[in-house]
Structures are given as structure tokens and as C-alpha cells.
Design a protein around this motif. Structure first.
Motif, PDB file in Angstrom:
ATOM      1  N   TRP A   4       0.798  -1.218   0.000  1.00 12.95           N
ATOM      2  CA  TRP A   4       0.000   0.000   0.000  1.00 12.95           C
ATOM      3  C   TRP A   4       0.831   1.268   0.000  1.00 12.95           C
ATOM      4  O   TRP A   4       0.447   2.266  -0.573  1.00 12.95           O
ATOM      5  CB  TRP A   4      -0.917   0.014   1.223  1.00 12.95           C
ATOM      6  N   PRO A  49      -3.467   1.044  -3.611  1.00 12.30           N
ATOM      7  CA  PRO A  49      -4.211  -0.168  -3.279  1.00 12.30           C
ATOM      8  C   PRO A  49      -3.765  -1.321  -4.173  1.00 12.30           C
ATOM      9  O   PRO A  49      -3.625  -1.154  -5.382  1.00 12.30           O
ATOM     10  CB  PRO A  49      -5.671   0.221  -3.569  1.00 12.30           C
ATOM     11  N   VAL A  58     -11.804   0.590  -0.783  1.00  9.08           N
ATOM     12  CA  VAL A  58     -10.478   1.209  -0.867  1.00  9.08           C
ATOM     13  C   VAL A  58     -10.311   2.254   0.238  1.00  9.08           C
ATOM     14  O   VAL A  58      -9.287   2.289   0.929  1.00  9.08           O
ATOM     15  CB  VAL A  58     -10.262   1.850  -2.253  1.00  9.08           C
ATOM     16  N   ALA A  62      -7.647   1.983   3.297  1.00  2.00           N
ATOM     17  CA  ALA A  62      -6.598   2.996   3.380  1.00  2.00           C
ATOM     18  C   ALA A  62      -6.643   3.708   4.723  1.00  2.00           C
ATOM     19  O   ALA A  62      -5.602   3.919   5.367  1.00  2.00           O
ATOM     20  CB  ALA A  62      -6.746   4.001   2.236  1.00  2.00           C
TER      21      ALA A  62
END
Length: 239
Positions: A4, A49, A58, A62
Motif C-alpha cells: 500500500w 491499493p 479502498v 486505506a
């Protein structure tokens, strides 16, 4: 977590982080190339992602990963789709971010725009032609059908994330917001920014740069200076 987040090779120690989110089909790592210009004030972190899932998923993931990684204040920056994601991540993180810099993005309540929905339904040459209008594809990609076949599925998946976005009214963001846009951007007009004022407790700062939707390719300082000001405005005791 490594999938990430990506940073420059030499991330400055003791600096607040700026988490960066890319436009549809883009690479947030490109923003990390601005690190040298901002080394004194912030460490840039590309957020990528590993899978193109729904926009809510997403944003949830995150926010969870950023919250687990940091405790001190940080900044959020995003361009176009990335700005919308950064906005939603900021909502999920409540008062922990210190500032949001949204680039090339109409007010969240206007998403998805009719044009975004239209582009999300395009394929092949139609999608290529649409992206060419905004400057969203490099010349070598426009000239190579094989490269287009490799790249366009991800671009289309990102546009579909925007097309499926459902805006939900919520409390105003309890931190500062800056808006940066290109004066010749066909996707963002000045009137499209007015409703950003409903999304934050103070009136957002608005900046305009020469150029179109990807104005920062010729004028990166239009963004880096806004990031710099936001980072320098953090109280010393919070850094």
C-alpha cells in the motif's frame, strides 16, 4: 502493508507525512518524485491499493492502514479520483489528519459527474479518445495499441469506481482544506468548487495554476508550495 505504501529512498526523519493518492489509471509514486522539493517539511508517501475494488472498500482499508501506521498529524493529497479518495479517507479518520489538499476535483457532492459516468462506460478507442482530451495518456501510449490494451483496463476500473460513488452528507471535516486546479481544466470549473465549503469547518483555500487537468506535469510547484504551506502551518509541538 508494503503493497500500500511507497516512499522515497531517503525519507526525512521527524517530518509529518503526506499521503498521496493518484488519479484514475495513475501512479501515486509519481508524486513521491517531488520529495526533494519538500524534504525540509514533509515525507511523501504514495498510497497504492493492491487491488481495484469498490471505492468504499479502498477508502476503508486505506484509512485503517494509515491510522495503524501513524499517531501524529499528517497531510492528505490526491488528484482527481485520488482527491475524492483522500476526502473520504479524511472523513473516516475524523480529526487525525491535519490538512487535505484536493487537486483537480469538483466538490464531492457533485460526484459522479455525467461525464465521468459516460467515460466509465467507454472501451477501446472511445476510452482512448476521451482520455486524450484531458491529457490523461502519454503520447507513446496513444501511439501504441498494445500498450493501450495493457493499461486501459485499469483506467476503466478506476473510472467505474467514480461512477459508482455514492455521496453521503456528513459532518464537516474538522481540519483545513486546500483546492488546487488548472485554469484550463475541462473537468473542473470555478463553480464546481463552491460546494467544497460545505465539507470543511473553514472556507477552503483555492489556488489556480496555468494548465489543464494535469497542470502539475509542467507546474509541480503549484502543488508542492501548497503542501509546503500546510506542513509548515502545523504547530511545532505536533510534529
Amino acid at each position: 502493508m508494503e503493497a500500500w505504501f511507497d516512499t522515497a529512498r531517503a525519507v526525512p526523519s521527524g517530518r509529518p507525512r503526506t499521503y498521496c493518492f493518484a488519479h484514475a489509471g495513475g501512479r501515486a509514486q509519481a508524486f513521491v518524485e517531488w520529495q526533494e522539493a519538500l524534504a525540509e517539511v514533509t515525507a511523501l508517501v504514495a498510497v497504492t491499493p493492491p487491488e481495484r475494488t469498490g471505492i468504499d472498500t479502498v477508502c476503508d482499508q486505506a484509512a485503517e492502514l494509515i491510522a495503524a501506521q501513524r499517531t501524529e498529524p499528517f497531510l492528505l493529497f490526491g488528484h482527481s479520483l485520488g482527491a475524492l479518495i483522500a476526502f473520504e479517507v479524511g472523513r473516516r479518520l475524523d480529526d487525525r489528519p491535519a490538512h487535505l489538499i484536493a487537486s483537480g476535483c469538483v466538490a464531492p457532492s457533485l460526484h459522479p459527474t455525467p461525464r465521468m459516468v459516460e467515460v466509465a462506460g467507454l472501451d477501446g478507442q472511445g476510452l482512448t479518445d476521451a482520455l486524450a482530451v484531458y491529457g490523461g495518456l502519454r503520447p507513446e501510449i496513444l501511439a501504441d495499441p498494445e500498450l493501450q490494451e495493457f493499461i486501459l483496463p485499469d483506467v476503466r476500473a478506476d473510472f467505474r469506481m467514480v461512477a459508482e460513488y455514492l455521496y453521503r452528507p456528513a459532518a464537516a471535516l474538522p481540519f483545513g482544506v486546500s483546492l488546487v486546479n488548472g485554469m484550463d481544466d475541462p473537468l473542473v470549473r470555478s463553480e464546481d468548487l463552491a460546494d467544497w465549503s460545505r465539507e470543511c469547518i473553514g472556507e477552503p483555500e483555492t489556488y489556480w495554476s496555468e494548465g489543464g487537468h494535469f497542470y502539475f506535469e509542467q507546474h509541480p510547484e503549484a502543488v508542492t508550495e501548497v503542501i509546503r504551506r500546510a506542513a509548515e502551518a502545523l504547530p511545532v509541538e505536533l510534529i
